[in-house]
Design a protein around this motif. Structure first.
Motif, PDB file in Angstrom:
ATOM      1  N   SER A  57       0.827  -1.211   0.000  1.00  0.00           N
ATOM      2  CA  SER A  57       0.000   0.000   0.000  1.00  0.00           C
ATOM      3  C   SER A  57       0.856   1.255   0.000  1.00  0.00           C
ATOM      4  O   SER A  57       0.537   2.244  -0.678  1.00  0.00           O
ATOM      5  N   CYS A  58       1.960   1.226   0.749  1.00  0.00           N
ATOM      6  CA  CYS A  58       2.861   2.380   0.794  1.00  0.00           C
ATOM      7  C   CYS A  58       3.511   2.625  -0.569  1.00  0.00           C
ATOM      8  O   CYS A  58       3.600   3.770  -1.032  1.00  0.00           O
ATOM      9  N   LEU A  59       3.942   1.572  -1.227  1.00  0.00           N
ATOM     10  CA  LEU A  59       4.539   1.711  -2.555  1.00  0.00           C
ATOM     11  C   LEU A  59       3.525   2.218  -3.567  1.00  0.00           C
ATOM     12  O   LEU A  59       3.854   3.058  -4.427  1.00  0.00           O
ATOM     13  N   GLN A  60       2.303   1.731  -3.488  1.00  0.00           N
ATOM     14  CA  GLN A  60       1.259   2.193  -4.400  1.00  0.00           C
ATOM     15  C   GLN A  60       0.970   3.679  -4.205  1.00  0.00           C
ATOM     16  O   GLN A  60       0.809   4.426  -5.183  1.00  0.00           O
ATOM     17  N   PHE A  61       0.920   4.125  -2.952  1.00  0.00           N
ATOM     18  CA  PHE A  61       0.666   5.538  -2.680  1.00  0.00           C
ATOM     19  C   PHE A  61       1.800   6.415  -3.201  1.00  0.00           C
ATOM     20  O   PHE A  61       1.551   7.465  -3.815  1.00  0.00           O
ATOM     21  N   CYS A  62       3.033   6.008  -2.966  1.00  0.00           N
ATOM     22  CA  CYS A  62       4.180   6.795  -3.435  1.00  0.00           C
ATOM     23  C   CYS A  62       4.233   6.848  -4.962  1.00  0.00           C
ATOM     24  O   CYS A  62       4.532   7.901  -5.544  1.00  0.00           O
ATOM     25  N   LEU A  63       3.908   5.741  -5.604  1.00  0.00           N
ATOM     26  CA  LEU A  63       3.912   5.723  -7.065  1.00  0.00           C
ATOM     27  C   LEU A  63       2.817   6.628  -7.624  1.00  0.00           C
ATOM     28  O   LEU A  63       3.029   7.342  -8.620  1.00  0.00           O
ATOM     29  N   LYS A  64       1.651   6.631  -6.992  1.00  0.00           N
ATOM     30  CA  LYS A  64       0.581   7.534  -7.428  1.00  0.00           C
ATOM     31  C   LYS A  64       0.971   8.989  -7.222  1.00  0.00           C
ATOM     32  O   LYS A  64       0.642   9.855  -8.048  1.00  0.00           O
ATOM     33  N   LEU A  65       1.677   9.275  -6.126  1.00  0.00           N
ATOM     34  CA  LEU A  65       2.102  10.650  -5.852  1.00  0.00           C
ATOM     35  C   LEU A  65       3.087  11.139  -6.909  1.00  0.00           C
ATOM     36  O   LEU A  65       2.970  12.270  -7.412  1.00  0.00           O
ATOM     37  N   LEU A  66       4.050  10.304  -7.271  1.00  0.00           N
ATOM     38  CA  LEU A  66       5.008  10.681  -8.312  1.00  0.00           C
ATOM     39  C   LEU A  66       4.317  10.832  -9.662  1.00  0.00           C
ATOM     40  O   LEU A  66       4.659  11.729 -10.445  1.00  0.00           O
TER      41      LEU A  66
END
Length: 214
Positions: A7-16
């Motif tokens: 979930s953390c990786l998905q959120f960071c990827l969406k932010l970028l």
């Protein structure tokens, strides 16, 4: 633990990806503004000629960045291996193209001669703006490259995590222990023979119970 990291990786990827999408939208708005200015200042001869290439290039860059952003959001939301692989390939090709353009500008002093003439004058205005704000443009270019590089890195880590999780899940399914038969169904005794006569214990038990009832 795996779900939290995912979930953390998905959120960071969406932010970028949102950062890349903002840049794409800004390019589209800049293209609309250049088009309106060109239509206002253009002469009838300019209308009869081809559309300025710089406006075309800005429009293509904006659409490409918005499309890549949509692909990245879908890949991050679904965490699909195929979508993540396509996103990584597209981002790598885009980053490679940008690096080649920057290298050509830095190493080739006559790089402007390789470009066609822009009759709208928008390219000259953009070049003058970059020269007058060279430090800001350098920071923005470095930010764009870093965002794209980190997007590729996060997509790679997320894809590896999803692949390993699916492989471990398939391995656990392959090694499921056999189920224990339900209790209450005792195994039937094997038939036996006495004096050459074949006797079935099941029917013997039924006959004995019937005699006792009588």
């Amino acid at each position: 633990m795996v779900r939290a990291v995912k979930s953390c990786l998905q959120f960071c990827l969406k932010l970028l990806n949102s950062t890349i999408g903002i840049i794409g939208i800004a390019m589209l708005l800049y293209t609309i503004w250049m088009t309106r200015v060109w239509q206002r200042d253009a002469s009838p001869e300019d209308y009869s000629s081809s559309f300025p290439w710089f406006i075309h290039a800005s429009l293509g860059i904006g659409i490409t960045l918005c499309a890549v952003t949509c692909l990245g959001h879908v890949a991050a939301d679904t965490a699909n291996v195929c979508c993540l692989s396509c996103y990584m390939i597209v981002m790598f090709l885009l980053l490679l193209l940008e690096t080649a353009i920057i290298a050509d500008i830095l190493l080739n002093s006559d790089w402007e001669k390789d470009l066609p003439e822009d009759r709208s004058g928008r390219f000259d205005d953009f070049k003058d703006f970059v020269k007058s704000n060279i430090d800001t443009c350098k920071w923005i270019s470095a930010l764009i490259i870093l965002v794209q590089g980190f997007s590729i890195l996060l997509a790679t880590v997320l894809r590896t995590l999803v692949t390993d999780h699916e492989a471990n899940y398939d391995t656990e399914e392959d090694h499921i222990p056999p189920r224990i038969p339900l209790l209450g169904h005792p195994a039937q005794p094997l038939p036996y023979a006495i004096g050459g006569v074949h006797i079935d214990p099941y029917f013997t038990t039924i006959n004995e119970a019937w005699k006792m009832n009588i």
